[in-house]
Design an enzyme around this catalytic site. Structure first.
Site, short mmCIF file in Angstrom:
data_model
loop_
_atom_site.label_atom_id
_atom_site.label_comp_id
_atom_site.label_asym_id
_atom_site.label_seq_id
_atom_site.Cartn_x
_atom_site.Cartn_y
_atom_site.Cartn_z
N ARG A 284 -40.73 58.71 -5.88
CA ARG A 284 -40.31 58.82 -7.28
C ARG A 284 -40.81 60.14 -7.85
O ARG A 284 -41.93 60.58 -7.57
CB ARG A 284 -40.86 57.67 -8.11
CG ARG A 284 -40.07 56.38 -7.99
CD ARG A 284 -38.69 56.47 -8.63
NE ARG A 284 -37.96 55.22 -8.55
CZ ARG A 284 -37.11 54.89 -7.57
NH1 ARG A 284 -36.88 55.75 -6.58
NH2 ARG A 284 -36.47 53.75 -7.58
N HIS B 33 -31.36 62.86 -5.67
CA HIS B 33 -31.74 61.45 -5.56
C HIS B 33 -30.70 60.66 -4.74
O HIS B 33 -30.11 59.70 -5.24
CB HIS B 33 -31.93 60.81 -6.94
CG HIS B 33 -32.73 59.54 -6.90
ND1 HIS B 33 -33.62 59.18 -7.87
CD2 HIS B 33 -32.79 58.54 -5.98
CE1 HIS B 33 -34.17 58.01 -7.57
NE2 HIS B 33 -33.68 57.60 -6.42
P1 NDP Z 1 -42.70 49.11 -0.25
O1 NDP Z 1 -43.09 48.28 -1.42
O2 NDP Z 1 -42.30 48.44 1.01
O3 NDP Z 1 -43.89 50.13 0.11
C1 NDP Z 1 -44.64 50.78 -0.85
C2 NDP Z 1 -45.83 51.42 -0.15
O4 NDP Z 1 -46.59 52.16 -1.09
C3 NDP Z 1 -46.78 50.37 0.45
O5 NDP Z 1 -47.29 50.81 1.68
C4 NDP Z 1 -47.91 50.31 -0.58
O6 NDP Z 1 -49.16 49.90 -0.05
C5 NDP Z 1 -47.96 51.75 -1.01
N1 NDP Z 1 -48.61 51.90 -2.30
C6 NDP Z 1 -48.19 51.46 -3.51
N2 NDP Z 1 -49.08 51.78 -4.46
C7 NDP Z 1 -50.08 52.43 -3.84
C8 NDP Z 1 -51.30 53.00 -4.27
N3 NDP Z 1 -51.68 52.95 -5.56
N4 NDP Z 1 -52.10 53.56 -3.35
C9 NDP Z 1 -51.75 53.59 -2.05
N5 NDP Z 1 -50.60 53.08 -1.56
C10 NDP Z 1 -49.78 52.49 -2.45
O7 NDP Z 1 -41.55 50.08 -0.76
P2 NDP Z 1 -40.42 50.82 0.10
O8 NDP Z 1 -41.04 51.44 1.27
O9 NDP Z 1 -39.27 49.92 0.29
O10 NDP Z 1 -39.95 51.94 -0.96
C11 NDP Z 1 -40.88 52.89 -1.43
C12 NDP Z 1 -40.31 53.64 -2.62
O11 NDP Z 1 -39.28 54.54 -2.19
C13 NDP Z 1 -39.60 52.80 -3.67
O12 NDP Z 1 -40.53 52.18 -4.53
C14 NDP Z 1 -38.75 53.83 -4.40
O13 NDP Z 1 -39.49 54.40 -5.44
C15 NDP Z 1 -38.48 54.88 -3.32
N6 NDP Z 1 -37.07 54.90 -2.92
C16 NDP Z 1 -36.39 56.08 -3.09
C17 NDP Z 1 -35.08 56.18 -2.68
C18 NDP Z 1 -34.35 57.47 -2.78
O14 NDP Z 1 -33.13 57.49 -2.55
N7 NDP Z 1 -35.01 58.56 -3.06
C19 NDP Z 1 -34.37 55.04 -2.09
C20 NDP Z 1 -35.19 53.87 -1.95
C21 NDP Z 1 -36.49 53.82 -2.36
P3 NDP Z 1 -49.34 48.43 0.62
O15 NDP Z 1 -48.57 48.48 1.93
O16 NDP Z 1 -50.77 48.30 0.80
O17 NDP Z 1 -48.73 47.46 -0.37
C1 OXD Z 2 -34.08 53.03 -4.83
C2 OXD Z 2 -33.52 54.35 -5.08
O1 OXD Z 2 -35.11 52.68 -5.40
O2 OXD Z 2 -32.36 54.61 -4.70
O3 OXD Z 2 -33.48 52.29 -4.02
O4 OXD Z 2 -34.21 55.20 -5.65
#
Ligand code: NDP
Ligand code: OXD
Length: 314
Positions: free
Chosen positions: A229, A277
């Site tokens: 993000r 994005h």
């Molecule tokens: P998940 O919820 O599966 O994974 C999130 C990861 O971030 C986990 O490993 C989590 O740790 C870690 N995390 C969260 N907060 C913290 C913190 N404060 N400190 C350390 N680690 C942290 O999400 P996804 O992998 O499915 O997606 C990740 C992000 O990708 C989405 O939230 C979205 O913002 C972004 N996204 C962007 C897209 C794009 O097109 N650009 C498309 C899809 C998603 P833990 O494993 O310990 O919970």
């Molecule tokens: C998502 C994105 O969160 O597209 O899936 O950013």
């Protein structure tokens, strides 16, 4: 009575049509096209950047579905009712994201931007070429998307490490968590951001963090890639770090404000790859099938999958 409301912005009509095909026996209303006064009977909402306060007007609401994997846009609604939130997790989205990450890592490894520049000047010159195994890719956010990207990068020969809130154990990947961040950063040549936007990740990718990355890799300065993000990055710091060489290059798919303003200095760097994005756009047919599957589970009294923890913010 178990109707579905869609507030998913772009291409709303076409998207609602696809939902209509998958949920043939239900009433589907697209909020952009029709705004019923009475929202009784609507048990589900599928949303992206929805009108704040809308879920609160749905007296029978049972589940909120996010159109994407991220849910910051859902949780930012101050009137959000206390109902389960399900995020989108699907192989189509996961593959798209790891394709984008692998593409960006390889673009930097193979110095594609410099070759593009040379081509524009009809210049024939080979550059020194490090191998994948000489570089460490560090991924911040080792969830569904981070883990899949890590596996693919490992297969390509990169040394891969990951950082997350909770400690992971993954074959061939060095795993760090929480307070081990500095140790993780000091050995990272290419940093990949796949974090959700939460109060803990706001502005995390800043000059202080970039300065902790390794400068011992083949390019003597680190690369930053972000598809998590935009609110997790400080763009003024990225710009100054590109200017003074703290960063060797960047690839950004997400921005503090989207769309990125034409006046942003980021557009001007030849070593900055910017995409709008689109790293892992949700496939609407896959989303409709996924929501259908979850609704069927819910109505059969089974647990919903991929539930969000509103306290943690993801
Ligand atoms: P998940 O919820 O599966 O994974 C999130 C990861 O971030 C986990 O490993 C989590 O740790 C870690 N995390 C969260 N907060 C913290 C913190 N404060 N400190 C350390 N680690 C942290 O999400 P996804 O992998 O499915 O997606 C990740 C992000 O990708 C989405 O939230 C979205 O913002 C972004 N996204 C962007 C897209 C794009 O097109 N650009 C498309 C899809 C998603 P833990 O494993 O310990 O919970
Ligand atoms: C998502 C994105 O969160 O597209 O899936 O950013």
């Amino acid at each position: 009575m178990n109707h579905l409301l869609l507030d998913i912005k772009y291409e709303a009509y076409a998207r609602a049509k696809i939902f209509g095909e998958v949920f043939a026996d239900r009433k589907i209303v697209s909020w952009s096209d029709e705004k019923p006064e009475n929202l009784e009977g609507f048990k589900y909402i599928v949303c992206w950047d929805h009108e704040h306060g809308l879920p609160a007007k749905m007296p029978d609401l049972e589940v909120v579905f996010s159109l994407g994997a991220g849910v910051d846009h859902v949780l930012s609604d101050p009137q959000l009712p206390d109902v389960p939130i399900v995020r989108f997790v699907d192989p189509s989205l996961t593959s798209r994201m790891s394709e984008w990450i692998v593409l960006q890592v390889l673009m930097h490894l193979r110095q594609q931007r410099r070759y593009d520049l040379q081509q524009s000047r009809c210049r024939w010159q080979e550059l020194q070429q490090p191998e994948a195994r000489e570089l460490v890719v560090g991924i911040m956010g080792m969830g569904v998307l981070g883990q899949e990207a890590a596996r693919k990068l490992k297969t390509l020969g990169f040394q891969v490490r990951g950082w997350s809130r909770s400690k992971k154990q993954l074959d061939g990947i060095e795993c760090f968590s929480g307070a081990e961040l500095d140790g993780f950063l000091s050995g990272t040549d290419i940093l990949v951001g796949l974090l959700p936007h939460t109060k803990h990740t706001t502005g995390i990718f800043n000059r202080g963090l970039f300065e902790k990355l390794s400068r011992l890799g083949p390019f003597q300065a680190p690369v930053f890639i972000n598809a998590g993000r935009g609110k997790s990055q400080v763009e003024t710091d990225i710009v100054s770090c590109l200017e003074d060489g703290t960063l060797h290059g960047v690839s950004l798919d997400v921005f503090e404000e989207e769309p990125l303003a034409a006046s942003s200095p980021l557009w001007g760097f030849s070593n900055a790859v910017l995409t709008p994005h689109m790293a892992a756009t949700s496939d609407i047919r896959a989303l409709a099938s996924y929501v259908h599957e979850q609704v069927m589970r819910h109505e059969a009294g089974k647990e919903l999958q991929n539930l969000v923890d509103p306290e943690a913010g993801y």
